[in-house]
Design an enzyme around this catalytic site. Structure first.
Site, PDB file in Angstrom:
ATOM      1  N   LYS A 257      -4.532  -8.438  -6.666  1.00  0.00           N
ATOM      2  CA  LYS A 257      -5.845  -8.858  -6.144  1.00  0.00           C
ATOM      3  C   LYS A 257      -6.922  -7.836  -6.530  1.00  0.00           C
ATOM      4  CE  LYS A 257      -6.264  -6.829  -1.590  1.00  0.00           C
ATOM      5  NZ  LYS A 257      -7.061  -6.882  -0.400  1.00  0.00           N
TER       6      LYS A 257
ATOM      7  N   LYS B  20     -10.814  -2.600  -3.716  1.00  0.00           N
ATOM      8  CA  LYS B  20     -11.630  -1.374  -3.757  1.00  0.00           C
ATOM      9  C   LYS B  20     -10.795  -0.195  -4.202  1.00  0.00           C
ATOM     10  CE  LYS B  20     -13.789  -2.425   0.647  1.00  0.00           C
ATOM     11  NZ  LYS B  20     -12.667  -2.660   1.564  1.00  0.00           N
TER      12      LYS B  20
ATOM     13  N   LYS C 120       0.833  -1.218   0.000  1.00  0.00           N
ATOM     14  CA  LYS C 120       0.000   0.000   0.000  1.00  0.00           C
ATOM     15  C   LYS C 120       0.862   1.260   0.000  1.00  0.00           C
ATOM     16  CE  LYS C 120      -4.386  -1.722   1.436  1.00  0.00           C
ATOM     17  NZ  LYS C 120      -5.600  -1.618   2.161  1.00  0.00           N
TER      18      LYS C 120
HETATM   19  N1  AQP Z   1      -9.467  -9.951  -3.955  1.00  0.00           N
HETATM   20  C1  AQP Z   1      -9.901 -10.562  -2.865  1.00  0.00           C
HETATM   21  N2  AQP Z   1     -10.133 -11.898  -2.887  1.00  0.00           N
HETATM   22  C2  AQP Z   1     -10.594 -12.537  -1.776  1.00  0.00           C
HETATM   23  N3  AQP Z   1     -10.845 -11.900  -0.604  1.00  0.00           N
HETATM   24  C3  AQP Z   1     -10.625 -10.569  -0.555  1.00  0.00           C
HETATM   25  N4  AQP Z   1     -10.780  -9.656   0.424  1.00  0.00           N
HETATM   26  C4  AQP Z   1     -10.419  -8.426  -0.027  1.00  0.00           C
HETATM   27  N5  AQP Z   1     -10.044  -8.528  -1.302  1.00  0.00           N
HETATM   28  C5  AQP Z   1     -10.151  -9.834  -1.661  1.00  0.00           C
HETATM   29  C6  AQP Z   1     -11.265  -9.969   1.765  1.00  0.00           C
HETATM   30  O1  AQP Z   1     -12.346  -9.095   2.046  1.00  0.00           O
HETATM   31  C7  AQP Z   1     -12.336  -8.800   3.444  1.00  0.00           C
HETATM   32  C8  AQP Z   1     -12.496  -7.342   3.674  1.00  0.00           C
HETATM   33  O2  AQP Z   1     -11.408  -6.621   3.171  1.00  0.00           O
HETATM   34  P1  AQP Z   1     -11.178  -5.147   3.681  1.00  0.00           P
HETATM   35  O3  AQP Z   1     -12.264  -4.300   3.237  1.00  0.00           O
HETATM   36  O4  AQP Z   1     -10.938  -5.112   5.121  1.00  0.00           O
HETATM   37  O5  AQP Z   1      -9.842  -4.680   3.068  1.00  0.00           O
HETATM   38  P2  AQP Z   1      -8.886  -5.241   2.033  1.00  0.00           P
HETATM   39  O6  AQP Z   1      -8.512  -6.636   2.308  1.00  0.00           O
HETATM   40  O7  AQP Z   1      -7.740  -4.299   1.988  1.00  0.00           O
HETATM   41  O8  AQP Z   1      -9.813  -5.217   0.750  1.00  0.00           O
HETATM   42  P3  AQP Z   1      -9.744  -4.299  -0.492  1.00  0.00           P
HETATM   43  O9  AQP Z   1     -10.969  -4.489  -1.254  1.00  0.00           O
HETATM   44  O10 AQP Z   1      -8.471  -4.540  -1.225  1.00  0.00           O
HETATM   45  O11 AQP Z   1      -9.782  -2.848   0.104  1.00  0.00           O
HETATM   46  P4  AQP Z   1      -8.774  -1.670  -0.044  1.00  0.00           P
HETATM   47  O12 AQP Z   1      -8.551  -1.500  -1.505  1.00  0.00           O
HETATM   48  O13 AQP Z   1      -9.497  -0.537   0.607  1.00  0.00           O
HETATM   49  O14 AQP Z   1      -7.531  -2.058   0.664  1.00  0.00           O
HETATM   50  C9  AQP Z   1     -11.056  -9.383   4.014  1.00  0.00           C
HETATM   51  O15 AQP Z   1     -11.374 -10.612   4.647  1.00  0.00           O
HETATM   52  C10 AQP Z   1     -10.213  -9.641   2.810  1.00  0.00           C
HETATM   53  O16 AQP Z   1      -9.348 -10.747   2.996  1.00  0.00           O
END
Ligand code: AQP
Length: 344
Positions: A206, A209, A122
């Protein structure tokens, strides 16, 4: 000298997980975590949090944050989490999270955090300019889980390393304060076909968001046309689908689409390839889009309905916060005693 084996953690089994209100949820969040949230509520006591304290570790819009919390809570409920059964609440409404995070800051070691790959991903080359909160994110995550002495944590594969850190912090607290098995060592629940959903544009990243390209992800609120369009434009290669899983090696984008199909249709990868092996993406992508639209349309509809009645949704979150506080506040009193802090 022989030592007697330590008794195992004897508390109840309890599930905790959370999602950040950093933007609309996507198919990765759904298949990686939300589907498991729904399934687990039938077997365990479950606590599902909307983690707004995590969301402020990066730039955010203070005017939008509360509504984004409601949207995540609405997604939980629309996907099938029953707020009468599971506890659904917003993290900052319960004081234990921030308080326990500070105590864990004094237990975790700099070297442990410096190894966390998500911070490196990040922060990229801008680590010096990132907030201390973003660096400390996994410690707050450990506090989220252990404020409820949760034993099981359903997450996607990207969270594996953070869960290992939570276990290290729990073990270190137990041993530093001579409180054997006070905290459980939480088990990640990662397995399953949706554990790692990749970007539709780049099979090495991956689905996320925060990816600047909306084409890289399927949002839970995308309509059937948007879903069809995104899958149509998803990166693939000119070859047909392979006949066996072995043939997916070295084709990450194809592997991702087949994995998504398998997870949505509740099939194994071999079953999907048994049906689609040898066929082209011209036929496969529309079929995949249909399955995704069928799964997501009812969730998006229910989210819209829930978000209209803000009072009812806020009441669910208030009730959830009170239930969460009733578990975590007495636990925090014990932690304060163990650490030697001033009695309130
Ligand atoms: N690509 C993914 N495949 C499977 N699981 C995923 N998770 C996130 N992306 C994937 C799972 O979703 C849960 C919530 O995630 P989060 O909102 O706490 O943050 P994150 O993991 O950082 O997800 P994002 O979408 O990538 O958000 P941003 O971009 O804001 O950092 C977790 O259980 C995660 O494993």
């Amino acid at each position: 000298m022989t030592t007697a084996p330590m008794p195992a953690y004897a508390g109840p089994s309890r599930v905790f997980s959370g999602m950040q209100p950093t933007g609309g949820l996507h198919l990765g969040n759904y298949l990686g975590a939300l589907v498991k949230f729904v399934r687990l509520q039938h077997e365990h006591e479950c606590i599902y949090c909307v983690v707004d304290l995590h969301a402020i570790t990066i730039e955010h819009d203070p005017k939008a944050l509360q509504q984004q919390c409601r949207e995540v809570a609405a997604a939980y409920i629309a996907a099938g989490v029953d707020p009468k059964k599971a506890i659904i609440f917003v993290q900052s409404a319960v004081p234990a999270h921030a308080e326990l995070a500070w105590i864990f800051n004094c237990v975790a070691r700099m070297g442990w955090l410096e190894r966390m790959t998500q911070f490196k991903d990040k922060a990229g080359k801008n680590a010096e300019r990132m907030s201390v909160g973003l660096f400390d994110y996994p410690v707050l995550q450990a506090a989220d889980i252990l404020a409820y002495k949760a034993t099981h944590v359903p997450v996607g594969e990207d969270q594996k390393q953070h869960l290992e850190l939570s276990r290290d912090i729990a073990a270190r607290f137990n041993s530093d304060y001579n409180a054997p098995n006070f905290f459980p060592l939480p088990e990640p629940l990662i397995q399953g076909p949706g554990a790692r959903i990749m970007s539709l544009r780049d099979g090495s990243k991956k689905m996320s968001k925060s990816d600047p390209s909306d084409q890289s992800r399927i949002n839970l609120t995308d309509d059937a046309d948007a879903i069809a369009n995104k899958f149509k434009r998803a990166t693939t290669d000119p070859l047909p689908l392979p006949e066996t899983a072995e043939g997916l090696k070295g084709r990450p984008e194809v592997e991702n689409l087949v994995g998504i199909y398998a997870a949505l249709a509740d099939l194994s990868v071999d079953q999907v390839l048994g049906e689609w092996g040898g066929k082209g993406f011209g036929a496969f992508k529309p079929a995949l889009a249909d399955i995704a639209a069928q799964k997501l349309a009812p969730i998006a509809g229910e989210m819209r309905r829930l978000l209209v009645d803000r009072t009812a949704l806020d009441e669910i979150l208030r009730d959830g916060a009170a239930r969460a506080d009733a578990i975590s506040a007495p636990m925090m009193s014990q932690v304060r005693d163990i650490v030697g802090l001033w009695r309130r």
